[in-house]
Design a protein around this motif. Structure first.
Motif, PDB file in Angstrom:
ATOM      1  N   SER B 281     -43.261   8.318  35.088  1.00 28.84           N
ATOM      2  CA  SER B 281     -44.486   7.692  34.576  1.00 28.84           C
ATOM      3  C   SER B 281     -45.714   8.111  35.380  1.00 28.84           C
ATOM      4  CB  SER B 281     -44.340   6.173  34.603  1.00 28.84           C
ATOM      5  OG  SER B 281     -44.069   5.743  35.919  1.00 28.84           O
ATOM      6  N   TYR B 301     -46.687   9.179  24.424  1.00 27.94           N
ATOM      7  CA  TYR B 301     -45.485   8.890  25.205  1.00 27.94           C
ATOM      8  C   TYR B 301     -44.454   8.196  24.330  1.00 27.94           C
ATOM      9  CZ  TYR B 301     -48.832   5.070  25.603  1.00 27.94           C
ATOM     10  OH  TYR B 301     -49.791   4.140  25.323  1.00 27.94           O
ATOM     11  N   GLN B 383     -44.662   0.616  29.022  1.00 21.21           N
ATOM     12  CA  GLN B 383     -43.753   0.731  30.168  1.00 21.21           C
ATOM     13  C   GLN B 383     -43.080  -0.597  30.472  1.00 21.21           C
ATOM     14  OE1 GLN B 383     -44.918   3.168  33.759  1.00 21.21           O
ATOM     15  NE2 GLN B 383     -46.896   2.829  32.830  1.00 21.21           N
TER      16      GLN B 383
END
Lengths: 299, 434
Positions: B281, B301, B383
């Motif tokens: 990340s 992403y 995330q």
């Protein structure tokens, strides 16, 4: 007593003068070497106390394919370095021995790489050889060679290491040859030219034989230097691709400071000392360097 | 230890000598201050988030008798520096690490403080961390580290503009992946950027491929010491898939010359010359710093695609669960208390806010309401979901294994990707490594 008498006979300083040098060598070279030799008989992870393991590391070394490969690569790199650096350094050194101003200026430029640190040079070459952004990419495109995958191919990576080593060390050896060539007495060339020898003939009949000692000195330094070559490999290729440039010193580093198998790494290091010392002694013996006093005996 | 001048030694003689030395120094500069013998050394990995630890140390020092001194160690050689310092008088008192394999040798030598009781008894730390994040600091039944930075899952990044150009969506299945590789190649775009000169970037592919093919359990068996698990058919099959990717040109022809560590691959990706990039990340922060326009407008992403008939869960992730503070077991008394006190501050408001503002997702529970302070809240939420909903979080293999095994494994990975080993030979080489 014998030493002192001999020293007086030759008019040279006594043993006392060597004390600082011996102390320095003892403390920073001999003592660590003895320590490493002892560690090579132990198993040590760097945290707990070294444990005696007898000849285990040495038997492992003998049959370790990674070591065999590293040794082969080291010898290959040494051979490549010698074959490439010697003629270039010899010609450059003899050429720059001339007293012309233009040669002096150009020699100063040639000797520049000698002043830079190996790490800086390796970083610069790594950028130059970058397949996408380096000069190599442009050159490859221009020559229509396709991709500049130099550091990514097995052969290319080793040649790149040999080339960068040469680029870095040729100036040093050229300097040796320059000094050697300037020692050759003028009268030898005068005699040769009276006998009708041209420049090429003079080089082979006068300069080269007169440089015999320098060739041996330079070769020994080159061979030992190549066998212990490290920083450039670490930065340029990291021993890769795969293990294509994992030469013995790099294997030693990897075993010692990545895997922390310090006993085995010491065995690798000790064997490197033995091989490098053996090879240089052998060279001195075979070339008769030890028996030679001067290339100008009787002049 | 004749050359020892380290403040941690508490023998009367050295303390006296130190005090004498200190008295001289203090008199010379004419300022008061804490005794040098009371200063603890805190080592951290130097990068863009070091300032967060520096601020934490500063805040701590304002209220404590025992002072901390932050030492920033340049990143590339951190592991070597830490390892060679431990067990010598130059060892740090509190230090950054990656948990698991990076500290397991220290645990075996009883060099670290077991924090199990501290975590259970301290209100600030009890139940504060996501269990999968804390897991990497658990060794042989004890807890030896406290999470202190962001969680770093490995993410499949892509260039949204290039995907629009060919009118496709990011891959969710392996079949789509294979199709995309062909399409991008036909467009003269490298399908996937890979910095193969750094073997750990190649490793990320194997980590995900093994997880999707054989499930997270295969790696768990290897990690727990069952080295025969390298012989699992899923290992050979995922290594073969990696070789097929290379063969099909997924990574282009120069991937072995490309490095991640000199920003080469990230620049290549940002310039639109490659369509996808599998990376931790931190790639987002790197792109934001080096190619801001790309990071803001074209950097997409997503999760790693699913392999049909594979045993893995679609939600499983790999990466670095966190970085940890560990405490040197040589500390005792007042100094140990100070070190443990310092650990509490990893969960206080100021520290967590600083992490989030820096673009990190802390490893603590209940940070969702902080995510709006993240430089990119949308990426933060992606995330956060990835982490909290992961069926399994596999730690990067090279950090999970002890140094020696990790080195052997990385050499095998490098050999596999550079054509020196077949998939079967790869598995055979690793049998016995754990």
């Amino acid at each position: 007593m014998a030493g002192r008498r001999r020293a007086r006979d030759t008019g040279r300083p006594g043993v006392l003068w060597a004390v600082p040098g011996l102390l320095f060598f003892g403390l920073f070279a001999a003592a660590p070497m003895v320590l490493v030799a002892w560690l090579s008989f132990t198993s040590w992870d760097g945290l707990s106390a070294p444990a005696w393991s007898g000849t285990e590391n040495w038997t492992r070394l003998w049959s370790d394919p990674a070591m065999h490969r590293a040794l082969r690569l080291s010898l290959l790199l040494t051979l490549l370095s010698w074959l490439f650096q010697t003629p270039v350094a010899l010609l450059l050194g003899v050429w720059s021995a001339g007293r012309q101003r233009s040669r002096a200026v150009l020699s100063a430029v040639f000797f520049l790489p000698l002043l830079a640190s190996s790490v800086a040079l390796a970083l610069v070459w790594r950028s130059i050889l970058d397949p996408n952004f380096g000069l190599a990419a442009d050159v490859a495109r221009w020559l229509e060679l396709g991709d500049a995958n130099v550091l990514g191919s097995q052969r290319g990576a080793l040649l790149a290491v040999a080339f960068v080593a040469a680029w870095q060390f040729v100036p040093f050896h050229a300097l040796l040859y320059q000094g050697g060539a300037r020692q050759v007495p003028r009268s030898l060339y005068d005699a040769a030219s009276i006998d009708g020898a041209g420049t090429v003939r003079q080089f082979f009949a006068v300069t080269l034989p007169q440089l015999r000692n320098t060739v041996v000195t330079s070769s020994v330094l080159m061979v030992v230097g190549s066998l212990t070559y490290f920083e450039t490999v670490l930065i340029l290729t990291g021993g890769g691709p795969g293990s294509a440039t994992t030469i013995v010193p790099y294997l030693m580093y990897e075993t010692g400071f990545r895997a922390f198998d310090l006993g085995y790494a010491s065995a690798v290091a000790t064997s490197l000392v033995v091989v490098a010392t053996g090879v240089s002694l052998l060279m001195v013996r075979l070339t008769g360097f030890g028996r030679m006093r001067s290339t100008r005996e009787g002049m | 230890m004749p050359f020892d001048l380290h403040p941690r030694l508490r023998t009367p003689a050295t303390a006296l000598a130190g005090a004498a030395l200190l008295a001289g120094t203090l008199a010379a500069c004419g300022s008061g201050g804490p005794s040098r013998a009371q200063t603890l050394e805190v080592w951290t990995y130097q990068d863009a988030s070091t300032h967060i630890q520096a601020e934490a140390v500063e805040r701590f020092n304002e209220t404590s008798d025992v002072q901390l001194e932050l030492v920033e160690i340049p990143g590339a050689n951190y592991q070597e520096r830490m390892r060679t310092a431990m067990g010598t008088p130059n060892a740090p008192d509190i230090f950054f690490n990656w948990g698991s394999g990076s500290i397991s040798d220290f645990v075996q030598q009883d060099m670290l403080v077991d924090l199990t009781d501290t975590l259970a008894e301290t209100e600030e730390l009890r139940d504060a961390f996501v269990p999968t994040v804390l897991a990497a600091a658990e060794i042989d039944g004890g807890v030896y580290g406290v999470p202190m930075r962001g969680v770093q899952p490995v993410i499949l990044f892509h260039n949204t503009e290039l995907f629009e150009q060919i009118g496709a969506e990011p891959p969710t299945t392996w079949e789509e992946m294979e199709e995309l590789i062909e399409v991008f190649q036909a467009e003269d775009i490298t399908p996937v950027a890979l910095g193969g000169a750094d073997a750990w970037t190649s490793l990320m592919w194997l980590e995900y491929l093994l997880d999707r093919t054989g499930g997270a359990g295969v790696w768990q068996r290897i990690e727990s010491g069952e080295s025969e698990a390298w012989g699992d058919p899923a290992v050979v099959s995922s290594a073969q898939t990696a070789l097929d990717l290379i063969e099909d040109g997924a990574f282009g022809s120069t991937f072995l010359s490309n490095a991640y560590t000199n920003d080469g691959v990230s620049t290549y990706f940002a310039q639109g010359r490659a369509a996808m990039h599998l990376m931790g990340s931190w790639e987002y922060g790197g792109q934001l710093a080096n190619a801001e326009e790309f990071a803001r407008e074209r950097l997409g992403y997503g999760t790693f695609p699913v392999i049909s008939d594979g045993a893995g869960e679609a939600s499983s992730i790999v990466g670095n669960p966190n970085n940890y503070w560990s405490v040197n077991a040589e500390l005792e008394g007042e100094q140990l208390d100070a070190a443990l006190e310092f650990l509490k501050h990893t969960t206080d408001d100021a520290y967590l806010s600083a992490l989030v503002a820096n673009g990190d997702i802390p490893g603590t529970v209940g940070v969702d309401d902080r995510l709006d302070d993240h430089p990119d809240p949308e990426f933060a939420r992606f995330q956060y979901e990835l982490i909290t909903e992961a069926a399994a979080f596999t730690q990067s293999w090279d950090q999970a294994l002890p140094n020696r095994a990790a080195t052997e494994m990385m050499n095998a990975v490098d050999d596999l990707f550079s054509g020196g080993l077949t998939a079967e030979e790869f598995a055979d080489t690793l049998r016995g490594v754990s």
